[in-house]
Scaffold this active site. Structure first.
Site, PDB file in Angstrom:
ATOM      1  N   LYS A  31       0.088  39.279  23.960  1.00 35.10           N
ATOM      2  CA  LYS A  31       1.404  38.944  24.520  1.00 35.10           C
ATOM      3  C   LYS A  31       1.649  39.777  25.778  1.00 35.10           C
ATOM      4  O   LYS A  31       1.554  39.269  26.875  1.00 35.10           O
ATOM      5  CB  LYS A  31       2.481  39.161  23.459  1.00 35.10           C
ATOM      6  CG  LYS A  31       2.366  38.141  22.291  1.00 35.10           C
ATOM      7  CD  LYS A  31       3.668  37.914  21.531  1.00 35.10           C
ATOM      8  CE  LYS A  31       3.929  38.952  20.471  1.00 35.10           C
ATOM      9  NZ  LYS A  31       5.054  38.601  19.570  1.00 35.10           N
ATOM     10  N   GLY A  32       1.902  41.038  25.652  1.00 36.38           N
ATOM     11  CA  GLY A  32       2.194  41.845  26.843  1.00 36.38           C
ATOM     12  C   GLY A  32       2.903  43.092  26.378  1.00 36.38           C
ATOM     13  O   GLY A  32       3.584  43.089  25.347  1.00 36.38           O
ATOM     14  N   GLY A  81      -0.146  40.673  33.014  1.00 37.80           N
ATOM     15  CA  GLY A  81      -1.482  40.949  33.533  1.00 37.80           C
ATOM     16  C   GLY A  81      -2.583  40.730  32.516  1.00 37.80           C
ATOM     17  O   GLY A  81      -3.587  40.052  32.792  1.00 37.80           O
ATOM     18  N   GLY A 105       3.523  46.272  28.914  1.00 36.19           N
ATOM     19  CA  GLY A 105       3.931  47.274  29.894  1.00 36.19           C
ATOM     20  C   GLY A 105       5.424  47.510  29.950  1.00 36.19           C
ATOM     21  O   GLY A 105       5.881  48.640  30.062  1.00 36.19           O
ATOM     22  N   GLU A 106       6.196  46.448  29.903  1.00 31.30           N
ATOM     23  CA  GLU A 106       7.631  46.611  30.117  1.00 31.30           C
ATOM     24  C   GLU A 106       8.422  46.685  28.827  1.00 31.30           C
ATOM     25  O   GLU A 106       9.401  47.427  28.728  1.00 31.30           O
ATOM     26  CB  GLU A 106       8.119  45.515  31.048  1.00 31.30           C
ATOM     27  CG  GLU A 106       7.530  45.781  32.424  1.00 31.30           C
ATOM     28  CD  GLU A 106       7.772  44.703  33.440  1.00 31.30           C
ATOM     29  OE1 GLU A 106       8.800  44.756  34.100  1.00 31.30           O
ATOM     30  OE2 GLU A 106       6.899  43.821  33.579  1.00 31.30           O
ATOM     31  N   GLN A 128       0.632  53.193  27.725  1.00 30.65           N
ATOM     32  CA  GLN A 128       1.727  52.376  28.273  1.00 30.65           C
ATOM     33  C   GLN A 128       3.021  52.649  27.526  1.00 30.65           C
ATOM     34  O   GLN A 128       4.091  52.766  28.121  1.00 30.65           O
ATOM     35  CB  GLN A 128       1.404  50.884  28.108  1.00 30.65           C
ATOM     36  CG  GLN A 128       0.423  50.338  29.099  1.00 30.65           C
ATOM     37  CD  GLN A 128       1.125  49.908  30.360  1.00 30.65           C
ATOM     38  OE1 GLN A 128       1.982  50.616  30.899  1.00 30.65           O
ATOM     39  NE2 GLN A 128       0.768  48.752  30.866  1.00 30.65           N
ATOM     40  N   GLY A 174      -2.929  51.499  37.133  1.00 30.64           N
ATOM     41  CA  GLY A 174      -2.960  52.612  36.197  1.00 30.64           C
ATOM     42  C   GLY A 174      -2.664  52.163  34.779  1.00 30.64           C
ATOM     43  O   GLY A 174      -2.790  52.944  33.836  1.00 30.64           O
ATOM     44  N   GLY A 212       2.867  51.006  40.291  1.00 25.53           N
ATOM     45  CA  GLY A 212       3.533  49.896  40.981  1.00 25.53           C
ATOM     46  C   GLY A 212       4.982  49.793  40.532  1.00 25.53           C
ATOM     47  O   GLY A 212       5.895  49.980  41.316  1.00 25.53           O
ATOM     48  N   PHE A 213       5.153  49.463  39.246  1.00 27.62           N
ATOM     49  CA  PHE A 213       6.468  49.425  38.599  1.00 27.62           C
ATOM     50  C   PHE A 213       7.418  48.445  39.272  1.00 27.62           C
ATOM     51  O   PHE A 213       8.624  48.555  39.147  1.00 27.62           O
ATOM     52  CB  PHE A 213       7.086  50.829  38.552  1.00 27.62           C
ATOM     53  CG  PHE A 213       6.148  51.879  38.035  1.00 27.62           C
ATOM     54  CD1 PHE A 213       5.558  51.741  36.783  1.00 27.62           C
ATOM     55  CD2 PHE A 213       5.821  52.990  38.803  1.00 27.62           C
ATOM     56  CE1 PHE A 213       4.675  52.705  36.299  1.00 27.62           C
ATOM     57  CE2 PHE A 213       4.937  53.945  38.319  1.00 27.62           C
ATOM     58  CZ  PHE A 213       4.365  53.807  37.074  1.00 27.62           C
TER      59      PHE A 213
HETATM   60 MO1  MOS Z   1       7.131  44.613  37.260  1.00 27.09          MO
HETATM   61  S1  MOS Z   1       8.941  45.544  37.347  1.00 27.09           S
HETATM   62  O1  MOS Z   1       7.474  43.105  36.682  1.00 27.09           O
HETATM   63  O2  MOS Z   1       6.246  44.761  38.626  1.00 27.09           O
END
Ligand code: MOS
Length: 750
Positions: A711-712, A520, A714-715, A648, A478, A249-250
């Protein structure tokens, strides 16, 4: 001084942890994506892109296209009929932009859809699309952020809301004037495109009683549902959106796409299911992308090595028709304890589709600029870059004055520098050489990313057969949300991971909030865990045990308790929202609108943190830059699923290597649009570009933020990789490069 690679290599952390629950289906090709739909009776659509960058369509000749065998209809603004806008995600609507092609003859950007052909086969549709003859009236346009006609405007004036305002602490201008040491530097980042492996595809189908089903990869099934209902003038109850698996997605799939309604309209008009698969080139022009940005960073430090002032100014590209806000200083204001901070963001209108979110959308560019400047300051002061960062750590957010829910950036830096062997680094640029003569550079940079949470409703149902069914808002792109959910439920119920079936990305299973912003896991997992615990508690109570006892207190599994009770099934539900959110936020959730909170909560601010350590080797004649190893240590709270978490971070590091050394979407200012709109010329790092990537976690839960302490991740994984590389290039060569991606010629110039 030469440093041998062998002596500094760290031992790879063992790959412990559970597997990926969807891996087997994926590698066998069993996972079904929207574009895989190949049933009999399916019609195929193809888009006709605009060949001008701005203006309007004055005539469309579809005669030749209509003559192609198998063509059913050529839809244009003249015959498609009226349909509503789906609005703009950041303006109260549902789409990545407010502009929906074919609602008028207007052309807003090059590559915009001006017609759509529907035919019996994809070949016929594409052949006919190439034969649609369009006549335009062109008007002047602005292609890039640097165009002479581009006009930056203050975001605080364009979007007069607190969340888009300048970011201030103390008096940065005055503190900068009085600082003993200053750095003042400008940085440039290009347009980039997300380029997920899975191209956007839409299948639309109407049932006999007028229910529309959309199968499209999206991170936001609920926005597609509500946006389409609005566009088509039907009840949201008549729209079902399925996005069970997304091939990346990104941010590119984070809301309603501009073409989706056209596919639904075509399907209704032709009474057949219709499939549209964009081409890679169309993906560059019909979905969002990372806007170009320009940064000026001014830092002030005192003689003791304390940062006393920072001014971070950002110009970011937006479209003519929407204001996509910039938020880069959200993290640069929090990386260090700088008492005097000013963050100012401006937007520059250009004639493109609206740019949007692309992994660490603001944080990656902002960290590139800021963490480069911090490195410049460390060198101005003659301080080791790790020691300098540690000396400027903070326990309090300079902007809000609140404490962090948890903050282990110092531990990331300390753990990372020890594992990387940083103590063996010599400070002077060009001071480390490899036996083959290559320059060795070691660089460091930090990253942060907001720890946001959205509301979610989770349902867990256990059948006497042993099957566990979980439904919750979330999208599997993913990143591993299914694995994290399966592990959590299996642990609470004492069930095998393989017995857990997970329904995400389905608007009929549970309300589907946008899965983005790295929220998420923190959004879906706590209610899933609570629902499973309630189910377990209920079973134990009915079995005569004590209420509230630990699920595994006497070793009985949920299914054993259920079978003993004689009931066919048991189920439980949990609803959760972020700290400080009112109950009404569930209305936004069920209405398909963004409803995430953070990073500023009533009692604290919450961020994930990371530290990256990079080695580059630069060949002295060609100046070819290689990245043999990267070591990253993340503070993301609880690690819910070790294997997918590690993956990730590895992915984020690869993206950072791409951002520093490869990726840019090129624009020819005479024509607009994007030139290198394919995977041959949009240069991505490939396997041969990637060396060793070591990943470690602090692993300390954040119980103030949510019950699972997550916390999170992915980014934040990507934030700081690019500056760590660029800082390493400086260490290797003595050259400060301030424009991404780095080019060989930048290093060859004397
Ligand atoms: Mo992400 S770039 O917050 O879908």
């Amino acid at each position: 001084m030469a440093t041998s690679l062998k002596t500094v290599m760290t031992k790879r952390t063992p790959r412990a942890g559970a597997e990926r629950v969807d891996a087997r289906d994926k590698v066998r090709g069993a996972t079904r994506y929207a574009a895989d739909d190949a049933r009999a009776g399916l019609l195929h659509a193809a888009l006709v892109p605009s060949r001008i960058a701005r203006g309007s369509v004055t005539a469309i000749d579809t005669a030749a296209a209509q003559r192609v065998r198998g063509v059913r209809t050529v839809f244009t603004h003249e015959n498609v009929g009226s349909f509503d806008t789906g609005g703009f995600l950041m303006g109260g609507g549902f789409g990545f932009q407010s502009f929906y092609p074919l609602r008028s003859p207007q052309v807003a950007y090059r590559g915009q859809t001006v017609a759509m052909v529907v035919a019996d086969t994809p070949e016929a549709a594409r052949e006919a699309a190439a034969l649609v003859a369009v006549t335009y009236a062109a008007t002047p346009f602005v292609a890039t952020i640097d165009a002479p006609d581009a006009q930056p405007q203050a975001q605080s004036a364009l979007l007069p809301q607190p969340m888009f305002a300048d970011r201030r602490a103390g008096d940065a201008e005055a503190a900068l004037q009085g600082a003993a040491f200053t750095v003042d530097a400008a940085y440039e980042l290009p347009v980039q495109h997300q380029n997920p492996m899975e191209i956007i595809a839409t299948v639309a189908e109407w049932s006999a009683d007028g229910v529309l089903t959309i199968h499209e990869p999206t991170q936001n099934a609920e926005s597609v549902r509500h946006g389409l209902a609005k566009q088509l003038g039907i009840e949201p109850a008549r729209v079902r959106v399925l996005s069970p698996t997304v091939g990346g997605g990104f941010g590119q799939k984070n809301s309603l796409q501009s073409h989706t309604a056209l596919v639904a309209i075509a399907s209704r008009a032709l009474s057949r299911p219709v499939k549209l698969v964009l081409s890679r080139s169309q993906l560059f022009h019909n979905a969002s992308f990372r806007p170009a940005s320009r940064h000026r960073v001014r830092l002030g430090a005192d003689r003791g090595g304390k940062l006393v002032a920072a001014i971070h100014e950002i110009d970011q590209q937006t479209s003519r028709h929407d204001l996509f806000p910039s938020n880069g200083t959200e993290i640069t204001a929090r990386l260090y304890g700088i008492g005097n901070f000013l963050g100012r963001e401006r937007l520059v209108r250009t004639d493109v589709q609206t740019p949007g979110y692309m992994r660490a959308p603001f944080e990656h560019p902002a960290a590139f600029a800021f963490e480069s400047a911090v490195d410049e300051m460390a060198y101005a002061l003659g301080r080791d870059p790790v020691a300098f960062r540690l000396a400027n750590d903070t326990a309090v957010d300079p902007i809000s004055g609140k404490t962090f829910s948890s903050r282990h950036l110092a531990e990331c830096l300390a753990k990372g520098s020890s594992a990387f062997g940083w103590a063996r680094r010599t400070m002077a640029p060009r001071s480390m050489r490899a036996p083959d003569g290559s320059f060795i550079g070691w660089g460091v940079a930090a990253g942060a990313y907001k720890a946001a949470i959205a509301p979610a409703i989770a349902k867990v149902r256990l059948d006497a057969s042993g099957t566990v069914r979980v439904a919750v808002g979330g999208h599997e792109m993913g990143q591993g949300i299914r694995t994290a959910i399966a592990l959590t439920v299996a642990r609470v119920l004492g069930a095998p991971v393989g017995a857990v079936e997970i329904l995400v990305g389905d608007t009929t299973a549970a309300p589907q909030h946008l899965t983005a912003g790295s929220w998420g896991t923190a959004t879906a997992l706590p209610p899933v865990q609570e629902a499973a615990q309630r189910l377990m508690e209920d079973l134990r109570q009915k079995a005569g045990g004590q209420a509230g006892a630990q699920p595994d207190a006497n070793g009985a599994t949920a299914v054993a308790l259920l079978r003993a009770s004689g009931r066919p099934f048991a189920e439980a539900e949990s609803r959760m929202r972020a700290p400080g959110q009112p109950e009404q936020v569930f209305g936004r959730l069920t209405g398909g609108l963004p409803a995430a909170a953070g990073p500023v909560y009533p009692d604290f601010v919450a961020f994930s943190f990371i530290a990256h350590f990079v080695e580059v080797r630069i060949e002295p004649t060609t100046r070819r830059i290689r990245v043999p190893r990267v070591l990253s240590v993340a503070d993301c709270g609880t690690v819910a699923s070790l294997r997918t978490a590690r993956s990730q971070v590895e992915g984020g590091v690869v993206w950072g290597i791409g951002a520093a050394l490869r990726e840019a979407s090129e624009v020819d200012a005479r024509y607009g649009g994007f030139l290198n709109a394919d995977l041959a010329e949009y240069v991505l790092p490939v396997a041969a570009d990637i060396g060793r990537i070591d990943v470690d976690f602090v692993g300390k839960p954040d119980p103030r933020l949510n019950a699972m302490g997550v916390k999170g991740l992915g980014e934040v994984a990507m934030v700081g990789v690019a500056p760590a590389i660029v800082n390493a290039v400086f260490h290797a060569t003595g050259k400060r490069l301030r424009r991404l991606p780095l080019r060989l010629e930048d290093l060859l110039e004397s």
